[in-house]
Design a protein around this motif. Structure first.
Motif, PDB file in Angstrom:
ATOM      1  N   GLU A  10       0.627  -1.276  -0.098  1.00 30.51           N
ATOM      2  CA  GLU A  10      -0.182   0.053   0.075  1.00 30.51           C
ATOM      3  C   GLU A  10       0.920   1.340   0.146  1.00 30.51           C
ATOM      4  OE1 GLU A  10      -2.583  -0.424   3.199  1.00 30.51           O
ATOM      5  OE2 GLU A  10      -3.972  -1.821   2.493  1.00 30.51           O
ATOM      6  N   ILE A  11       2.131   1.205   0.639  1.00 22.35           N
ATOM      7  CA  ILE A  11       2.934   2.246   0.733  1.00 22.35           C
ATOM      8  C   ILE A  11       3.349   2.761  -0.587  1.00 22.35           C
ATOM      9  CG2 ILE A  11       5.115   3.328   1.622  1.00 22.35           C
ATOM     10  CD1 ILE A  11       4.618   1.779   4.106  1.00 22.35           C
ATOM     11  N   LEU A  16       1.467   9.563  -3.276  1.00 18.71           N
ATOM     12  CA  LEU A  16       2.941  10.389  -2.649  1.00 18.71           C
ATOM     13  C   LEU A  16       4.097   9.601  -2.878  1.00 18.71           C
ATOM     14  CD1 LEU A  16       4.016  12.809  -1.344  1.00 18.71           C
ATOM     15  CD2 LEU A  16       3.676  11.456   0.887  1.00 18.71           C
ATOM     16  N   PHE A  17       4.103   8.457  -2.754  1.00 17.86           N
ATOM     17  CA  PHE A  17       5.435   7.731  -3.166  1.00 17.86           C
ATOM     18  C   PHE A  17       5.469   7.285  -4.396  1.00 17.86           C
ATOM     19  CE2 PHE A  17       7.997   3.691  -3.129  1.00 17.86           C
ATOM     20  CZ  PHE A  17       8.777   4.215  -1.994  1.00 17.86           C
ATOM     21  N   LEU A  18       4.501   7.611  -5.253  1.00 16.68           N
ATOM     22  CA  LEU A  18       4.696   7.281  -6.775  1.00 16.68           C
ATOM     23  C   LEU A  18       5.108   8.460  -7.348  1.00 16.68           C
ATOM     24  CD1 LEU A  18       1.396   5.285  -7.674  1.00 16.68           C
ATOM     25  CD2 LEU A  18       3.897   4.525  -7.771  1.00 16.68           C
ATOM     26  N   VAL A  19       4.781   9.784  -6.753  1.00 13.96           N
ATOM     27  CA  VAL A  19       5.456  10.736  -7.240  1.00 13.96           C
ATOM     28  C   VAL A  19       6.768  10.902  -6.934  1.00 13.96           C
ATOM     29  CG1 VAL A  19       5.039  13.438  -7.013  1.00 13.96           C
ATOM     30  CG2 VAL A  19       3.152  11.932  -7.204  1.00 13.96           C
ATOM     31  N   ILE A  24      12.548  11.295  -8.481  1.00 13.55           N
ATOM     32  CA  ILE A  24      13.931  10.877  -8.415  1.00 13.55           C
ATOM     33  C   ILE A  24      14.399  10.089  -9.673  1.00 13.55           C
ATOM     34  CG2 ILE A  24      15.260   9.019  -7.091  1.00 13.55           C
ATOM     35  CD1 ILE A  24      13.945   9.585  -4.697  1.00 13.55           C
ATOM     36  N   ALA A  25      13.596   9.313 -10.281  1.00 13.84           N
ATOM     37  CA  ALA A  25      13.935   8.544 -11.375  1.00 13.84           C
ATOM     38  C   ALA A  25      14.117   9.383 -12.618  1.00 13.84           C
ATOM     39  CB  ALA A  25      12.875   7.602 -11.897  1.00 13.84           C
ATOM     40  N   ARG A  71       9.171   0.672 -13.082  1.00 14.66           N
ATOM     41  CA  ARG A  71       8.518   0.210 -11.844  1.00 14.66           C
ATOM     42  C   ARG A  71       7.239   1.138 -11.563  1.00 14.66           C
ATOM     43  NH1 ARG A  71       8.158  -4.272  -8.560  1.00 14.66           N
ATOM     44  NH2 ARG A  71       7.136  -3.954  -6.825  1.00 14.66           N
ATOM     45  N   VAL A  72       7.541   2.476 -11.840  1.00 10.85           N
ATOM     46  CA  VAL A  72       6.466   3.398 -11.456  1.00 10.85           C
ATOM     47  C   VAL A  72       5.178   3.318 -12.399  1.00 10.85           C
ATOM     48  CG1 VAL A  72       5.982   5.934 -11.345  1.00 10.85           C
ATOM     49  CG2 VAL A  72       8.084   5.019 -10.152  1.00 10.85           C
ATOM     50  N   ILE A  73       5.736   3.388 -13.924  1.00  7.68           N
ATOM     51  CA  ILE A  73       4.736   3.125 -14.817  1.00  7.68           C
ATOM     52  C   ILE A  73       3.900   1.698 -14.476  1.00  7.68           C
ATOM     53  CG2 ILE A  73       4.265   2.867 -17.407  1.00  7.68           C
ATOM     54  CD1 ILE A  73       6.697   4.672 -17.642  1.00  7.68           C
TER      55      ILE A  73
END
Length: 320
Positions: A10-11, A16-19, A24-25, A71-73
């Motif tokens: 969930e984190i 917020l964590f995705l942004v 950073i990426a 990973r984000v996408i």
């Protein structure tokens, strides 16, 4: 176990964590791409083996940034269209790019440390090294080791098994942990021994400090988590944090190497500002190089010189 791992899941899927991951990426990809383009578009920078090694490190950190973007996408897409379950192969493969780039980056840091030490201890022999084949052989060596180590990521992975929570922990991390622990222990020891002595001679500890914060500390936490058989939730959170710090280490590369060394810093500023072509032409036609565009230092063209111009040592070539 699934309920505990859901916390880290969930984190990871929070907005917020995705942004944060995306920023950073993006910084890692853009910053390292600028370093690579600056070095390979400059005929002056390409003539020094050390700059090619910096470009190799930028390539490795660029791969880390791309892996984090993937990973984000992937996480964002699955957040919109959530599946009922995931395959173990997918959960491991989506992290493979970052793992490969991280291994390549750490091996390159070790080679840079050895390169700096050899430049200090054997300056004459180092000066005669080929600026093309010398770094190329080391790049192929790092690629070979990184590809071989990537196979350890797939140990104990059942390609037909489905999981409800997609995270690199539990069974997967225990299969990968033995290799990663041995790999990281050896590299940490060699990097600190080689780079520590080199930076002590140069009175510069910024590179080693960044490496310790972004890589050594998260690795030690994984080591203790595996040895002490920490719960799945703890291991999952540690792996999650470790992935972010590795990407952060890749993002600060532009500050440690691109901004720290004056010659590369000036070349990067010129490249971003579109002035690198003018500087290269001026250097080739007159044989003159002004470190700053606004410098008032008078430069005599080659045709008017009666005596050879003394060699000026760049800031990044200490004791060479």
């Amino acid at each position: 176990s699934i309920r505990l791992m859901t916390i880290s899941y969930e984190i990871e899927n929070s907005n917020l964590f995705l942004v944060l991951r995306f920023l950073i990426a993006s910084l890692a990809v853009c910053g390292n791409a600028i370093i690579i383009l600056t070095i390979f578009r400059s005929s002056r920078l390409c003539t020094r083996a050390y700059n090619i090694l910096i470009a190799q490190l930028a390539v490795a950190d660029l791969i880390v940034g791309l892996g984090l973007l993937v990973r984000v996408i992937g996480t964002s897409i699955l957040k919109i269209f959530p599946p009922e379950s995931y395959t173990e192969l997918y959960c491991v493969s989506i992290a493979a790019i970052t793992v490969f780039g991280s291994q390549l980056s750490q091996l390159t840091v070790l080679l840079i440390a050895v390169d700096r030490l050899s430049a200090i201890k054997c300056p004459l022999e180092y000066k005669n090294k080929d600026p093309f084949w010398y770094p190329l052989r080391r790049f192929l060596f790092c690629i070979f080791l990184s590809c071989g180590g990537l196979g350890a990521l797939y140990i104990n992975v059942d390609i037909h098994n489905d999981v409800q929570v997609c995270t690199l922990s539990g069974k997967d991390i225990h299969g990968f942990a033995p290799y990663w622990i041995v790999f990281s222990l050896l590299l940490c020891a060699m990097i600190f021994a080689t780079y520590g002595y080199t930076l002590h001679l140069l009175h510069d500890t910024m590179v080693l400090l960044s490496y310790f914060i972004c890589y050594v500390c998260p690795f030690v936490s994984i080591l203790f988590g595996v040895v002490l058989e920490a719960p799945e939730m703890i291991l999952s959170l540690i792996v999650l944090i470790n992935g972010v710090t590795i990407a952060l280490n890749a993002a600060v590369n532009i500050l440690l190497y691109g901004w720290k060394y004056k010659e590369l810093r000036v070349a990067m500023i010129d490249y971003v500002g579109g002035r690198e072509r003018q500087r290269e032409l001026s250097y080739r036609t007159d044989g003159c190089l002004s470190v700053q565009p606004s410098s008032r230092r008078k430069c005599t063209p080659t045709s008017e010189r009666t005596q050879p111009v003394p060699f000026e040592l760049a800031e990044g070539d200490v004791l060479l």
